[in-house]
Motif scaffolding. Structure first.
Motif, mmCIF file in Angstrom:
data_model
loop_
_atom_site.group_PDB
_atom_site.id
_atom_site.type_symbol
_atom_site.label_atom_id
_atom_site.label_comp_id
_atom_site.label_asym_id
_atom_site.label_seq_id
_atom_site.Cartn_x
_atom_site.Cartn_y
_atom_site.Cartn_z
ATOM 1 N N GLU A 1 -50.280 88.867 -7.017
ATOM 2 C CA GLU A 1 -51.156 90.124 -7.558
ATOM 3 C C GLU A 1 -50.001 91.030 -6.598
ATOM 4 N N GLN A 2 -48.794 91.496 -6.983
ATOM 5 C CA GLN A 2 -47.830 92.330 -6.254
ATOM 6 C C GLN A 2 -47.865 93.993 -6.532
ATOM 7 N N HIS A 3 -47.770 94.378 -5.384
ATOM 8 C CA HIS A 3 -47.805 96.165 -6.024
ATOM 9 C C HIS A 3 -49.261 96.679 -6.888
ATOM 10 N N GLY A 4 -50.333 95.882 -7.324
ATOM 11 C CA GLY A 4 -51.553 96.335 -7.846
ATOM 12 C C GLY A 4 -50.565 95.274 -9.103
ATOM 13 N N TYR A 5 -49.586 95.079 -9.640
ATOM 14 C CA TYR A 5 -49.952 94.494 -10.750
ATOM 15 C C TYR A 5 -50.333 92.462 -10.718
ATOM 16 N N SER A 6 -51.046 92.147 -11.730
ATOM 17 C CA SER A 6 -51.999 91.332 -11.593
ATOM 18 C C SER A 6 -51.695 90.468 -12.588
ATOM 19 N N VAL A 7 -51.618 89.381 -12.274
ATOM 20 C CA VAL A 7 -51.515 88.070 -13.481
ATOM 21 C C VAL A 7 -52.011 87.110 -13.156
ATOM 22 N N THR A 8 -53.149 86.843 -14.669
ATOM 23 C CA THR A 8 -54.123 85.617 -14.436
ATOM 24 C C THR A 8 -54.297 85.134 -15.493
ATOM 25 N N ILE A 9 -53.930 83.115 -14.875
ATOM 26 C CA ILE A 9 -54.492 82.527 -15.912
ATOM 27 C C ILE A 9 -55.537 81.961 -15.588
ATOM 28 N N ASP A 10 -56.071 82.402 -17.023
ATOM 29 C CA ASP A 10 -57.789 82.353 -16.870
ATOM 30 C C ASP A 10 -57.953 80.768 -17.686
ATOM 31 N N LYS A 11 -57.797 80.213 -17.960
ATOM 32 C CA LYS A 11 -57.916 78.789 -19.116
ATOM 33 C C LYS A 11 -56.771 78.126 -19.979
ATOM 34 N N ILE A 12 -56.124 76.643 -19.788
ATOM 35 C CA ILE A 12 -55.477 76.068 -20.339
ATOM 36 C C ILE A 12 -56.137 75.120 -21.304
ATOM 37 N N GLU A 13 -55.164 75.029 -22.505
ATOM 38 C CA GLU A 13 -55.795 73.867 -23.738
ATOM 39 C C GLU A 13 -54.800 73.481 -23.542
ATOM 40 N N PHE A 14 -55.023 72.239 -23.685
ATOM 41 C CA PHE A 14 -54.130 70.493 -23.707
ATOM 42 C C PHE A 14 -54.439 69.685 -25.472
ATOM 43 N N ALA A 15 -53.790 70.479 -26.112
ATOM 44 C CA ALA A 15 -53.549 69.573 -27.507
ATOM 45 C C ALA A 15 -52.306 68.746 -28.382
ATOM 46 N N GLU A 16 -52.674 68.184 -29.151
ATOM 47 C CA GLU A 16 -51.760 66.981 -29.323
ATOM 48 C C GLU A 16 -50.474 68.286 -29.037
#
Length: 262
Positions: free
Chosen positions: A152-167
């Motif tokens: 979070e910076q200055h009230g702006y947030s970025v969240t990584i919720d999930k990662i999926e590894f596929a072929e």
């Protein structure tokens, strides 16, 4: 496929049932090693169980059920399978991805819309489900759900919720929230992934029609989507996103994440 395909399939199913009653049929599941022979000589596999995913080419419907022509080889639009499903209430359309479980009835020969002959394995389905691109084409080999990856910076947030590894790809599920005072802009196509010192750019996948992140986010709003990268190894990597706000008095650094893969 002929317009009366449902009626034709019902007749075939009836005949198959009468024959099966008198024979000790092989009902073993069809394996990947059987696929070539199945499409070459479908009659040799009558009574065998077949589970597959496909992409719908054409659907015929009447009160008795559905006849669905689908590509087994989704990526190459090849290897037609004709499936009868005794549930006309199922909502399925051309280009949908489906998962089918059923029994091989043998070979179906019919006429396509151009007047040519279609020859394909026939399946009487026990179940047909409409599924998403991930399930049909690029299933995850490993799924990583994250709970502490928010910057979070200055009230702006970025969240990584999930990662999926596929072929064929790596899918990154991202949520962006604007709790700041100005319009916030994050451009997914500028995202960078680094693993073992190798940097990778995003990878387009128009076939999948994944939800997209809104690039210009108004104050008080949120957005979520999927960003794709090339396939990577199932081990630690980092992500970075560049962003800015319409308030030029705010300085924003890149939103950076170190993703541990366990």
């Amino acid at each position: 496929i002929m317009k009366k395909i449902v009626v034709a399939l019902l007749s075939i199913i009836l005949c198959f049932g009468l024959v099966a009653c008198g024979d000790e049929a092989d009902t073993s599941p069809i394996s990947e090693s059987d696929i070539g022979e199945l499409f070459a000589t479908p009659d040799d596999f009558k009574g065998r169980t077949f589970e597959f995913t496909g992409r719908v080419l054409q659907v015929e419907k009447d009160s008795d059920g559905l006849a669905i022509q689908a590509y087994y080889d989704i990526e190459n639009y090849d290897k037609n399978v004709v499936t009868y499903y005794a549930d006309s209430s199922l909502k399925v359309s051309n280009d949908d991805f489906i998962s089918v479980k059923g029994t091989i009835l043998g070979e179906f020969t019919g006429e396509n819309a151009l007047g040519g002959t279609v020859s394909a394995p026939m399946v009487e389905a026990e179940s047909v489900k409409v599924v998403d691109y991930q399930t049909a084409v690029a299933p995850a080999k490993k799924e990583l759900t994250l709970t502490d990856q928010t910057v979070e910076q200055h009230g702006y947030s970025v969240t990584i919720d999930k990662i999926e590894f596929a072929e064929s790809e790596t899918r990154v599920y991202v949520t962006v929230a604007n709790n700041g005072s100005a319009t916030f802009s994050l451009f997914p196509f500028d995202a960078k992934l680094v693993q073992d010192g190798k940097q990778m750019d995003t990878q387009d996948n128009y076939e999948a029609e994944y939800p997209e992140i809104s690039s210009d986010l108004k104050a008080g709003a949120t957005t979520s989507g999927i960003i794709c990268f090339p396939a990577i190894d199932e081990k630690d990597f980092s992500l970075s996103f560049s962003a800015y706000s319409d308030n030029f008095n705010e300085t924003l650094n890149d939103f950076e994440f170190n993703i541990p893969v366990k």
